[in-house]
Design an enzyme around this catalytic site. Sequence first.
Site, PDB file in Angstrom:
ATOM      1  N   SER A   4     -26.297 -36.746 -46.779  1.00  0.00           N
ATOM      2  CA  SER A   4     -25.639 -35.526 -46.323  1.00  0.00           C
ATOM      3  C   SER A   4     -26.450 -34.908 -45.178  1.00  0.00           C
ATOM      4  O   SER A   4     -26.609 -35.543 -44.129  1.00  0.00           O
ATOM      5  CB  SER A   4     -25.460 -34.557 -47.490  1.00  0.00           C
ATOM      6  OG  SER A   4     -24.555 -33.539 -47.155  1.00  0.00           O
ATOM      7  N   ASP A  11     -14.553 -39.078 -48.815  1.00  0.00           N
ATOM      8  CA  ASP A  11     -15.436 -37.916 -48.686  1.00  0.00           C
ATOM      9  C   ASP A  11     -14.698 -36.739 -48.044  1.00  0.00           C
ATOM     10  O   ASP A  11     -14.315 -36.799 -46.882  1.00  0.00           O
ATOM     11  CB  ASP A  11     -16.646 -38.302 -47.823  1.00  0.00           C
ATOM     12  CG  ASP A  11     -17.766 -37.279 -47.884  1.00  0.00           C
ATOM     13  OD1 ASP A  11     -17.502 -36.116 -48.208  1.00  0.00           O
ATOM     14  OD2 ASP A  11     -18.918 -37.658 -47.589  1.00  0.00           O
ATOM     15  N   HIS A  26     -18.207 -37.477 -51.713  1.00  0.00           N
ATOM     16  CA  HIS A  26     -19.390 -37.234 -50.885  1.00  0.00           C
ATOM     17  C   HIS A  26     -20.640 -37.929 -51.405  1.00  0.00           C
ATOM     18  O   HIS A  26     -21.583 -38.129 -50.658  1.00  0.00           O
ATOM     19  CB  HIS A  26     -19.642 -35.728 -50.762  1.00  0.00           C
ATOM     20  CG  HIS A  26     -20.746 -35.388 -49.809  1.00  0.00           C
ATOM     21  ND1 HIS A  26     -20.813 -35.926 -48.541  1.00  0.00           N
ATOM     22  CD2 HIS A  26     -21.839 -34.591 -49.925  1.00  0.00           C
ATOM     23  CE1 HIS A  26     -21.886 -35.455 -47.915  1.00  0.00           C
ATOM     24  NE2 HIS A  26     -22.526 -34.657 -48.742  1.00  0.00           N
TER      25      HIS A  26
END
Length: 722
Positions: free
Chosen positions: A592, A667, A699
Site C-alpha cells: 500500500s 482492489d 487490497h
Amino acid sequence: MNKFTLFCLLTGSMTFAQRALTIEETVMGGRKYAPTTQTAQQWRKDSKSITYLSADFSTLFEKSAATSWKESTLTTKTELESALKTKFPNDEFSVRTFPASINWKTANTFETEISGKKNNYKVTYDIVTKQITTAVAFDASGTSAAFSSNNNTAWLKGNNIKITDASGKVIEVTNDENQGIVNGNDYVHRQEFGIDRGMWWNEAGTQLAYYRKDETMVGNYPIINWNEREAANKDVKYPMAGMTSENVTLVIYDVATGKKVTVQTGEPKEQYLTMVSWEPTGKYIFIGILNREQNHLKFNKYDAKTGAFVKTLFEEKASTWVEPQHALTFVPNNPNQFIYQTDINGFNQMYLYNTDGKLLKNLGYKDVIVKDFLGFDAKNTKINYIGTANNGLDRQLYQVDIKSGKTVQLTSISGTHNATVSSDGTMILDQYSNVSTPNEISVIDVKSKKATTLVKAENPFTGKVEMPKMELVTITSADGKTPLNGRIIYPANFDATKKYPVMIYVYGGSHAQLVNNRWMGGGGYFDYYMAQEGYVVFTLDNRGSDARGKKFCDVNHRQLGVNEMADQMKGVEFLKSKSFVDADKIGVFGWSFGGFMATSLMTNQNNVFKVGVAGGPVIDWKYYEVMYGERYMDTPQENPEGYAKASLLDKAKDLKGRLLIIHGAQDPVVVQQQSMNFVEACIKAGKQVDYFLYPNHEHNVGGRDRIHMYAKIADYFNTHLK
C-alpha cells in the site's frame, strides 16, 4: 553417567528439537505461538471481579478478589444457547462460540448481539438465572444495527434504513431505489475522519440522525469479479483526487411523526461532515464541517427540530491539514460540558468545553498522545485513557482530574499496556508486553500500588522454534534532529564476521506504526521468517508515521515520499555502518503506502536497492481517492509540482534492480490502474518488471492465499538478492 553428561545430552536434544518457522507459520503463527492470555477480559460491573473467555471460546470465566483471584465458571455457550431457544422458540440458533463482545450492565447481567436464522437480536442475559431478561430483534438480513435506549432498532437493508420499534413494527425510513443514494451507511467519506457509523440515536431514542450520501455525480469505476462463468463487472464509486466527489447531508428522522429534517449544513456541497454528536437533551446536534481542502474545520451547533444552524462553537485552521477523528464525549450528569479531542496544539489531547463553545480546561499532559479514551471514573470527576510514552514506543494508562487538570500515570513498566479501571475506581486490570515480556496480566490496587499477577506467559517459542535476535534502535532523521524508532532482526545463527543481505520492510505512511515496545517489537512472522532465511530484516518508522504528533507528519505535506525516503536512507546509512551488512545486497518490501515507498526507493535510489517487492502500490497520487490524497497532497490542480515529483510513472526509466509488483485484481482501495500504468511505463522505457495478480483478492491477500504470497516474496528475494 554423571549429571554433567546427562545435562549435556538433555540440553543438546532440546536444542536439536528446535527448528525454524515454516512458511505456513508466517500466516498461522500468530495463533499457534500466541502467548498465554485471558481472552476478552474485562471488569464485571459493580464488582471487584474480572471476566474472560476460555481458550476454546466455550465458557465465560471469572476471577474475583473475594476468592483470591481463583478461576470459576460463570456460564457457558450451551447455557446461553438454551436460554435463547427458550426465549425465542420460533427461531433457530447455533451458538458455536461464546460471544467475545459482551457489555456488563449490572453485576449479574450483560448485553450482547446474537444471530438466529430468522432474526438478529440484542439480548440481556442474566448469569444467575441463566435466562434472557430483555431482547430486541430485527430481520436477519439486516446489517449495521443501531440500538436506542427505548428499544428502537435502526438497521440497513441495502442502501436504505428500516426501524424495528419496541413493539416489533417495521418502519421504512428511506426507500431510495437509486443505488447512488446511500442512507445510514458508515462508508461515508471513505471512512476517513474517524467515521465508524452512519446512524445516531438521540439519548431518548425518539430521533435518528443519519448520513445521506449522494454519489450519483461520481463516476463509476470497474472492479472485475473473476469467479463468474463470464467475468462480471462491479462498478464502485471511486472519486479520485481533484475530481468530482460525493455530496453528503445529515438527516434527522422523528419516529413518532415520521417527519424528516435535513440539517442545514450549507454550501459548498463537496464538504465533509464529521464528529456527529447528539447533545444529551436531544434539542441540538453538533457536526464538524470540514472543507474539501481539509484545512478549515467549523464545529457547528444545529437545532434538532428544525435543522437550523444555531452557532459555530469553535474553528480550527492549519496551513497543512485539520483531521478530526473523534466525536464529542459529554461529561456524565453535566449536559453542558463535553470532551473534545484534537491535535491542533501538536498532539492529540483532550479539551473540556461547554456547549456555548467556551474552552474551560486543557486536559493534555506533556507530549502524551491520547490513543484510547476509556471513560470516566465512578464519580465522573476523572477520565482514564491510554496514551503514548517513550517517543511513541510505549502505551501507558493515565488518569486526569477534570477540575484541576492534573494527570497521573497509573502504569509504569515500560511497554505496551492495555489497562482498564474497575467501576469503583479502586483497581486496575493491567495487561502488558514488551520486547522481553510475552504477556503479563495483573490486578493493581490503585491506592497501595500492590500488584497481583494473574498471568505471566512463558516465551511461547521456547523448545519449539529458534527465533532470531531482535533489538530496537534509534536513528536520527534526515533533518538532523528528530529521533526515529527502528527495529533490526538479526539472521539466524548470526555471525558478526559474515556479511548478510538486507530486507527492509517499510510502510512509512500516516496512522501506522510498525515499531513498538511490545512482544516481538511489532515485527510480523514474515519478518522473522526472512531473518531465518539469512537476511538482516530492518524497519524504520520515518517521519509521517503514527504516534509522534502532528509536526512529525506535517513535513510531508504536498510532497509525499520526499522526507520519508530521506529518513529511510538514514536507515540505510545505519545498516551500511555495520560490518555484517552486505551493502551490495539491500532489498525493500512494502504494501500500500509501503508499496509506494518500495517502488520509490527502487527508482529514486536505484544504486542502493537491488531487489524490491511492492504490494498494492500507489504509483501516482492523482489515481488515489479524494479524502486521503487531498489531505496530504492537495489537488493535482493546486499542487502539480508535488504530484509530478511523487509520481513514479516517469521514473520507470530509472529502474535498475529486480522489482516484483503484486496487486489484488479486485482492489477498491489502491485500484489496479495504479500498477498497470507503471507496467506500461516500464514497457515504454524498455525496463523489465515482474508482475503478479491475486485474482479474487482486494487490497490485501488474506486466508491461506497469504501463505502463497509470502512464499512468492521469499522466493523472489532468495532468487535475486542472496
